[in-house]
Write a protein that holds these residues in place. Structure first.
Motif, PDB file in Angstrom:
ATOM      1  N   LEU A 238      12.272  22.494  -5.225  1.00 14.90           N
ATOM      2  CA  LEU A 238      11.140  22.678  -6.143  1.00 14.90           C
ATOM      3  C   LEU A 238      10.014  23.504  -5.541  1.00 14.90           C
ATOM      4  O   LEU A 238       8.996  23.717  -6.178  1.00 14.90           O
ATOM      5  CB  LEU A 238      10.554  21.299  -6.485  1.00 14.90           C
ATOM      6  CG  LEU A 238      10.857  20.794  -7.871  1.00 14.90           C
ATOM      7  CD1 LEU A 238      12.330  20.480  -7.949  1.00 14.90           C
ATOM      8  CD2 LEU A 238      10.047  19.561  -8.191  1.00 14.90           C
ATOM      9  N   GLY A 239      10.205  23.898  -4.296  1.00 12.23           N
ATOM     10  CA  GLY A 239       9.095  24.536  -3.581  1.00 12.23           C
ATOM     11  C   GLY A 239       8.754  23.719  -2.367  1.00 12.23           C
ATOM     12  O   GLY A 239       7.872  24.053  -1.583  1.00 12.23           O
ATOM     13  N   THR A 240       9.512  22.635  -2.225  1.00 13.97           N
ATOM     14  CA  THR A 240       9.310  21.708  -1.123  1.00 13.97           C
ATOM     15  C   THR A 240       9.735  22.314   0.208  1.00 13.97           C
ATOM     16  O   THR A 240       9.192  21.970   1.253  1.00 13.97           O
ATOM     17  CB  THR A 240      10.209  20.468  -1.369  1.00 13.97           C
ATOM     18  OG1 THR A 240      10.081  20.102  -2.736  1.00 13.97           O
ATOM     19  CG2 THR A 240       9.861  19.332  -0.476  1.00 13.97           C
ATOM     20  N   GLY A 241      10.750  23.173   0.152  1.00 12.71           N
ATOM     21  CA  GLY A 241      11.377  23.644   1.380  1.00 12.71           C
ATOM     22  C   GLY A 241      12.666  22.875   1.622  1.00 12.71           C
ATOM     23  O   GLY A 241      13.093  22.693   2.759  1.00 12.71           O
ATOM     24  N   THR A 242      13.294  22.426   0.553  1.00  6.69           N
ATOM     25  CA  THR A 242      14.479  21.572   0.662  1.00  6.69           C
ATOM     26  C   THR A 242      15.587  22.226   1.484  1.00  6.69           C
ATOM     27  O   THR A 242      16.165  21.608   2.371  1.00  6.69           O
ATOM     28  CB  THR A 242      15.009  21.233  -0.746  1.00  6.69           C
ATOM     29  OG1 THR A 242      13.912  20.784  -1.544  1.00  6.69           O
ATOM     30  CG2 THR A 242      16.059  20.152  -0.700  1.00  6.69           C
ATOM     31  N   ARG A 243      15.875  23.497   1.176  1.00  7.57           N
ATOM     32  CA  ARG A 243      16.933  24.189   1.930  1.00  7.57           C
ATOM     33  C   ARG A 243      16.635  24.153   3.432  1.00  7.57           C
ATOM     34  O   ARG A 243      17.512  23.921   4.262  1.00  7.57           O
ATOM     35  CB  ARG A 243      16.994  25.657   1.513  1.00  7.57           C
ATOM     36  CG  ARG A 243      17.657  25.904   0.190  1.00  7.57           C
ATOM     37  CD  ARG A 243      17.726  27.415  -0.080  1.00  7.57           C
ATOM     38  NE  ARG A 243      18.484  27.687  -1.286  1.00  7.57           N
ATOM     39  CZ  ARG A 243      17.967  27.688  -2.505  1.00  7.57           C
ATOM     40  NH1 ARG A 243      16.693  27.433  -2.700  1.00  7.57           N
ATOM     41  NH2 ARG A 243      18.729  27.944  -3.557  1.00  7.57           N
TER      42      ARG A 243
ATOM     43  N   SER B  95       8.894  12.082  -5.138  1.00 10.62           N
ATOM     44  CA  SER B  95       8.881  12.397  -3.702  1.00 10.62           C
ATOM     45  C   SER B  95      10.068  11.780  -2.986  1.00 10.62           C
ATOM     46  O   SER B  95       9.948  11.255  -1.887  1.00 10.62           O
ATOM     47  CB  SER B  95       7.583  11.911  -3.040  1.00 10.62           C
ATOM     48  OG  SER B  95       6.482  12.469  -3.687  1.00 10.62           O
ATOM     49  N   THR B  96      11.224  11.840  -3.620  1.00 10.88           N
ATOM     50  CA  THR B  96      12.403  11.177  -3.070  1.00 10.88           C
ATOM     51  C   THR B  96      13.400  12.158  -2.462  1.00 10.88           C
ATOM     52  O   THR B  96      14.386  11.743  -1.871  1.00 10.88           O
ATOM     53  CB  THR B  96      13.134  10.417  -4.194  1.00 10.88           C
ATOM     54  OG1 THR B  96      13.478  11.357  -5.227  1.00 10.88           O
ATOM     55  CG2 THR B  96      12.262   9.336  -4.797  1.00 10.88           C
ATOM     56  N   THR B  97      13.151  13.450  -2.632  1.00 11.29           N
ATOM     57  CA  THR B  97      14.169  14.429  -2.259  1.00 11.29           C
ATOM     58  C   THR B  97      14.358  14.546  -0.751  1.00 11.29           C
ATOM     59  O   THR B  97      15.481  14.490  -0.254  1.00 11.29           O
ATOM     60  CB  THR B  97      13.825  15.807  -2.855  1.00 11.29           C
ATOM     61  OG1 THR B  97      13.687  15.655  -4.260  1.00 11.29           O
ATOM     62  CG2 THR B  97      14.912  16.821  -2.555  1.00 11.29           C
ATOM     63  N   VAL B  98      13.272  14.723  -0.047  1.00  9.53           N
ATOM     64  CA  VAL B  98      13.412  14.981   1.386  1.00  9.53           C
ATOM     65  C   VAL B  98      14.028  13.772   2.089  1.00  9.53           C
ATOM     66  O   VAL B  98      14.922  13.920   2.927  1.00  9.53           O
ATOM     67  CB  VAL B  98      12.064  15.408   2.002  1.00  9.53           C
ATOM     68  CG1 VAL B  98      12.178  15.513   3.511  1.00  9.53           C
ATOM     69  CG2 VAL B  98      11.642  16.758   1.424  1.00  9.53           C
ATOM     70  N   GLY B  99      13.592  12.588   1.711  1.00  8.42           N
ATOM     71  CA  GLY B  99      14.211  11.386   2.278  1.00  8.42           C
ATOM     72  C   GLY B  99      15.694  11.318   1.956  1.00  8.42           C
ATOM     73  O   GLY B  99      16.529  11.029   2.819  1.00  8.42           O
TER      74      GLY B  99
END
Lengths: 325, 216, 714
Positions: free
Chosen positions: C439-444, C480-484
């Motif tokens: 989403l713009g989090t930097g997930t990749r 806010s569950t993606t990075v975890g």
């Protein structure tokens, strides 16, 4: 956007020949920043657009006997970076800088600024210049937070022009051409508060083009002060442009014109007269500001703008006179 | 109705239509001839006065990123929509579509403008530079791009190309900007994720990099 | 089973480093392709016809002229005669044509007759709400009457935080192709690549196995992009109707702002009481909110200071003829934070007490007293509170008044369900695949860091593939569950794959598989590091095989595994200058002190907090959906009058990341939402501190500020 024809004439004469007798026939395309939005929203649907950006007669800023001549197709950026303007007309410079977007300054033209349509959200939603809905006056009974407090008749939108107030304060004239010839109109008379929904808010006829603006050069001190919420691109909530002809340290004569407070720039003649003979101080500037909004008739939601307009006048006067608040 | 009103019809006329209507992508616009004088209409039927074009499709040539690019457009098509649709050049984004947000920023003769508020037909004869035209050249990223990445001046990234174009245009005229000037210079672009902190740093750093001659 | 726990903070090589995002150049260079950038051969363009009326019944709808319009390929009626329209912007019909222009022209030819009904769209004034409010009953704790009598100071006020809109820069929409073989290719703009397939399968009655979803990037979501939405369903049907041609639909800006998602409002009359020493003893609130026709739920108030002993709370859900709410970054927390921290600041002013002291004194009423006390002190230090703060209204003379204010927030942020697949190829290539999204989090980037860390490799040695239903399922990016979630699943998949690799190379290294480890691009023997194989050489031992292992984050197990958890506090202090003559509020500084767990990438973590702070500035000063009582429409469905802060409108933002050994041991905690909570309250409190009185509603536009100063009702 409705379909339309497009032409890009190279001369004023050709351009004038391409205009029609009615507003729906043709529209003049300059920067396009306002017109295309209006057409996308189907608020305007001219059958033809006449691009005037390629017409040499509409370009350039030059010094003439009558003052500084600004072509109507001069961009805001060209205006703001012009030495003649910077030297004599801080009121215009400040208004140009108030358009805080490089893109808008590169695209928008001085003529386009004067001719742009109101930002009234009812007008933009297709309810007309004097918007009503099921018998209700939309502005008066709806949400009027951004609407007029001064000089409003049946029209309650605010003139969105950035340069109008400054040009009026500076005593500028605009030149208007039609196939029949040219005419000259005082900037103050260029803006018209429409009395009915059929008329326009500027003194142009459908077959006419605004070609140039002539600003007399004088020793008058001048300034513009804009109140905007955002530093980034944003519409002002109230502005004031002033021009002061000094007699020694006192004001000889003054011109005070407010923007974004009425359907036309509002010429605060009374306040200007009151200022004659006085020295600009924080107190006199404040009193002039209050006098400028004496006749204000706020609507349901915009009483806040009365004070704002008075403050804009005060600050413009102080800026023109170089007095620190 | 004019003969070119419907793109599918338009394609058939040009001998391109088979099955699905193939909108002309970069390689495939088969308009005839009209290269040199930019303002020649092709739709004789619609001409009611000399030099008047449209409302139906008009063959035009746009100079995009240094390449003469043919397109067939109705006068009412914006430069942005023609770039993004017909020409498949999609770095500029359609966000507000009303000249308020800067996501569609392109350079026209070196000046940054809102492509959503320019008619494609009006952009003939001008040098149009989109972000694709300078962001990576010869495999090397432009200093503004490098600085945006280094300072994480992007999140969802949808406003980012517009900001990069505006930043480049700003630095072209302000090679030694102050922090204050950076903020004044980029007032015509909006970001929703809130990347301004990184952008401010990136533009200042890009200015330094460009002075270093890395890619000016 | 491998030991999944994170390596010790001091031993990490890749995690914890400030890597630039891997897709950074792609995005900044304009090469990144969003679904809205797709142009497919033969693609149709769809547009919606929507209702201009906020409440009406469709009397008739005639699409015949639209159908005949040149270039139109398919038309569908969404709201047939008899449909009761409940908000302006309600989808009535949809048209697909060869070009967007043709579709728009045809849309203008759809004739809809409405019987217009009475509407209600503005909820700020409780007196006008009347029958549109559904009271949810009263909750009482302790003895509020007695507490009110015994309190030394009681502060009462009206507070409001309005509806705002998500205003995603990439509008909602998709490209979809439903071919005659009953297969669906779906390119949405979504926060949920994996689950949107199931949703679409249900809506279209197509087996999920026949649906392929792919999205490379998403241009903003903020909680509004989980579902396929009506236009996703209808554009799919158009594709089918048109014989399987791809159909593209992305909402225009005005429609996006009206129906693309809103945050519910929150209004309340609130009474708080305290002893002279600042001990808070009383909370009474009568709240109401709208989130559209279904009303709006109660924000969890009192917020953070939940243990105020004597409480009386009532709430009404107000039904308005406006489009339904969607989750907004920290659902209901901004409202709750504002509706709590503003009254508490007013109470502090009445007590003539420093509000930071008041919050510290009452930290025992929170779930994390130590955290909040520590954060309040840190934020005070970073904001120069002791130097710059002054008692309310004591900001000197002159037109510019400076003030400081504080807010506190909380959030969960534990990882979602996620499965990752790590594939090791014989040539040493490593792929990590997840049906997740960035989403713009930097997930990749954080996925690559976790995989690299776990495999003893460098970030550039790992290829991350997300955004596709061909990859293992991963949860929605919300809460806010993606990075975890993705970090834990990637960790487990990486180690599972590594375990398989060890078996393959054990013989070559002359040590049992369980004695092997990885470091710096080598597989080596734990007790004899001299015995090692470079990664590539080790992988060559696979011969023609590849290793492909999955790993899953299961929320119920996550805490036990120690990889991720939830529950943080945060404090922000705002420093503003208010021009009392013009009502214009300028940000000087916003300080964010954020409690957190293990931070994988401090650079992107900081970006999240910067962004959340800037959103708070927008929410505190500018954003408000303005509806028109007469026409029932949204008046500012554009980006001129729906105002967002520009680059010069945000002041300085100071972020303090609480990266400590102790926090690190908690595991990963999501950071998207927590910092989006306290800012609005902090800014409102700073304005109150500056001008000596409360601007009761946000956004604190010049109008609201001047009205408050003049004692006018806004």
């Amino acid at each position: 956007m409705q379909p339309f024809e497009y032409a890009s004439p190279k001369t004023l004469k050709e351009a004038l020949a391409l205009l029609g007798a009615g507003w729906g026939d043709a529209a003049v395309l300059a920067g396009g920043t306002d017109l295309l939005s209006l057409m996308k929203d189907n608020v305007m649907a001219p059958k033809r657009l006449v691009n005037v950006k390629e017409i040499p007669e509409l370009k350039g800023i030059t010094k003439t006997g009558a003052g500084v001549r600004i072509g109507a197709a001069v961009t805001v950026d060209e205006l703001a970076s012009n030495a003649l303007i910077r030297a004599s007309f801080p009121a215009l410079l400040a208004a140009a800088q108030g358009i805080s977007s490089m893109q808008m300054r590169n695209m928008g033209t001085v003529g386009g600024d004067l001719c742009q349509r109101p930002r009234c959200w009812y007008f933009r939603a297709g309810f007309g210049l004097l918007p009503t809905h099921e018998g209700k006056n939309l502005v008066a009974e709806g949400d009027s937070r951004y609407h007029a407090i001064l000089g409003a008749g049946p029209a309650h939108f605010v003139s969105a022009s950035s340069f109008g107030p400054a040009l009026i304060a500076l005593g500028a004239k605009v030149k208007i051409a039609s196939a029949k010839g040219t005419r000259e109109v005082e900037a103050a008379k260029f803006f018209v508060a429409p009395q009915n929904s059929e008329t326009r808010e500027v003194a142009l006829q459908p077959n006419e083009i605004l070609t140039e603006i002539v600003v007399p050069v004088s020793a008058a001190k001048n300034a513009t002060y804009e109140i905007r919420q955002k530093d980034a691109l944003d519409w002002p909530l109230a502005t004031a442009s002033v021009s002061l002809t000094m007699k020694g340290t006192a004001v000889g004569s003054a011109r005070i014109v407010l923007g974004h407070v009425g359907p036309t720039p509002f010429d605060a003649d009374g306040a200007a007269k009151w200022l004659a003979g006085k020295t600009i101080t924080v107190e006199t500037a404040e009193a002039a500001g209050k006098a400028a909004v004496e006749s204000a008739k706020p609507l349901k939601d915009n009483a806040y703008k009365v004070q704002m307009a008075a403050v804009a006048v005060k600050r413009a006067l102080l800026a023109a006179a170089g007095v620190k608040a | 109705m004019s003969q070119f009103q419907d793109p599918e019809e338009r394609d058939k006329v040009k001998g391109k239509g088979s099955g699905f209507s193939r909108r002309g992508f970069m390689q495939g616009v088969g308009v005839t001839g009209a290269v040199a004088p930019a303002l020649i209409g092709t739709d004789a039927q619609a001409q009611t006065a000399p030099g008047v074009m449209g409302p139906a499709g008009v063959a035009i040539v746009l100079n995009i990123n240094g390449k003469a690019t043919k397109a067939t457009v109705e006068p009412r098509e914006t430069l942005l929509d023609v770039l993004r649709g017909q020409l498949d050049i999609t770095g500029a984004k359609r966000v507000c579509d009303r000249g308020s947000c800067g996501a569609c920023s392109v350079l026209v003769n070196g000046k940054v403008m809102y492509a959503c508020s320019i008619l494609a037909i009006d952009a003939q004869g001008k040098q149009i530079t989109t972000i694709e035209g300078f962001s990576i050249t010869g495999g090397k990223a432009h200093p503004v791009v490098t600085a945006f990445v280094a300072h994480d001046a992007q999140q969802c990234g949808y406003c980012t190309p517009g900001f990069v174009v505006a930043s480049k245009a700003f630095l072209d005229t302000h090679p030694n900007p102050t922090y204050e000037q950076v903020q004044d210079g980029l007032g015509g672009n909006l970001c929703r994720c809130g990347t301004y902190v990184g952008i401010r740093k990136a533009v200042l750093e890009a200015a330094k990099m460009m002075k270093g001659g890395s890619n000016a | 089973m491998p030991e999944y726990r994170w390596p010790d903070m001091s031993k990490r090589k890749v995690m914890g480093q400030r890597f630039s995002r891997l897709d950074g150049v792609e995005k900044s260079s304009g090469r990144a392709k969003y679904s809205s950038d797709l142009n497919k051969p033969g693609m149709l363009h769809a547009v919606l016809v929507t209702s201009p009326h906020a409440h009406a019944k469709v009397r008739s709808i005639d699409t015949s002229a639209a159908e005949k319009h040149p270039g139109v390929a398919a038309v569908r009626v969404i709201a047939p005669a008899g449909t009761e329209i409940q908000w302006a912007g309600w989808e009535v019909a949809i048209i697909a044509a060869n070009t967007e222009l043709a579709a728009r022209d045809a849309a203008a030819k759809v004739k809809v007759e409405y019987d217009v009904l009475e509407h209600f769209v503005r909820e700020a004034d409780l007196k006008k709400v009347k029958t549109r409010a559904k009271p949810a009953g009263e909750q009482v704790e302790g003895d509020p009457e007695m507490a009110a009598k015994q309190a030394d100071v009681v502060s009462e006020g009206y507070y409001g935080i309005p509806v705002l809109t998500h205003c995603c820069l990439e509008t909602h929409g998709n490209v979809v192709q439903w071919t005659p073989d009953n297969k669906v290719e779906f390119n949405p703009s979504t926060q949920s690549v994996t689950s949107i397939r199931g949703d679409l399968a249900r809506l279209l009655s197509v087996p999920a196995a026949n649906i392929h979803v792919h999205q490379d990037h998403v241009g903003g979501g903020f909680g509004s992009k989980f579902q396929p939405d009506r236009w996703g369903l209808e554009s799919s049907q158009l594709s089918k109707q048109a014989g399987g041609r791809p159909v593209k639909i992305f909402l225009d800006r005005a429609t996006e702002l009206v129906i693309g998602g809103i945050r519910p409002s929150g209004f309340a009359n609130i009474k708080v009481g305290a002893k002279k020493d600042g001990t808070i003893t009383l909370w009474e609130s009568e709240s109401w909110a709208t989130g559209g026709i279904g009303g709006g739920g109660s924000p969890p108030i009192p917020y953070v200071f939940t243990k105020i002993p004597n409480r009386r709370q009532s709430h009404s859900a107000v039904s308005t003829n406006t489009a339904p709410s969607r989750a907004w970054r920290a659902p209901n927390h901004q409202q709750a934070c504002y509706l709590t921290c503003a009254p508490l600041e007013d109470l502090a002013a009445k007590l003539k007490m420093d509000p930071v002291e008041l919050l510290i004194k009452n930290a025992g009423l929170t779930a994390r007293p130590d955290t909040y006390v520590r954060q309040l002190k840190k934020a005070a230090e970073l904001s120069e509170w002791s130097k710059l703060w002054h008692p309310r209204g004591d900001a000197g003379k002159g037109s510019i008044r400076r003030g400081l204010g504080v807010g506190a927030g909380t959030w969960g942020g534990a990882g979602h369900d996620s499965t990752a697949r790590v594939t090791i190829h014989p040539d040493g290539t490593v792929e990590v695949e997840l049906g997740s999204q960035d989403l713009g989090t930097g997930t990749r980037t954080i996925i690559a860091q976790v995989a690299a860390e776990s495999l003893g490799l460098r970030v550039q040695d790992v290829r991350v593939k997300i955004g596709d239903t061909n990859y293992p399922p991963s949860g929605t990016s919300g809460g806010s569950t993606t990075v975890g979630g993705v970090s834990s699943s990637t960790r487990k998949a990486s180690l599972n794959a590594l375990e398989k690799l060890y078996i393959e190379v054990a013989e070559a290294l002359g040590a049992p598989a369980d004695q092997l480890t990885v470091a710096e691009g080598k597989v080596l023997v734990k007790d004899n590091p001299a015995k090692s194989l470079p990664w590539k050489a080790a992988c060559q031992k696979l011969g023609v095989k590849t290793i492909s292992e999955t790993g899953s984050n299961v929320p119920a197990q996550a805490a036990r595994e120690g990889l991720n958890t939830g529950g943080v506090g945060g404090v922000q202090i705002a420093d503003v200058s208010v021009d009392i003559e013009t009502g214009v509020v300028k940000m000087n500084r916003l300080v964010a002190v954020q409690d957190m767990g293990l931070v994988i990438n401090p650079k992107t973590a900081e970006s999240q907090i910067f962004g959340a702070c800037i959103m708070s500035i927008c929410g505190a000063l500018m954003e408000e959906r303005i509806t028109d009582e007469i026409t029932g429409r949204v008046l500012n469905a554009d980006m001129e009058f729906y105002k967002l802060a520009g680059i010069k409108d945000i002041g300085e933002i100071v972020v303090h990341l609480d990266i400590t050994e102790e926090n690190d041991k908690r595991g990963v905690i999501g950071l998207g939402e927590p910092p989006a909570v306290p800012g609005i309250a902090a800014i409102s409190n700073a304005v109150a501190n500056a001008i000596g009185l409360r601007v009761p509603t946000v956004p604190m536009t010049p109008m609201h500020v001047l009205n408050a100063l003049a004692g006018r009702k806004s």
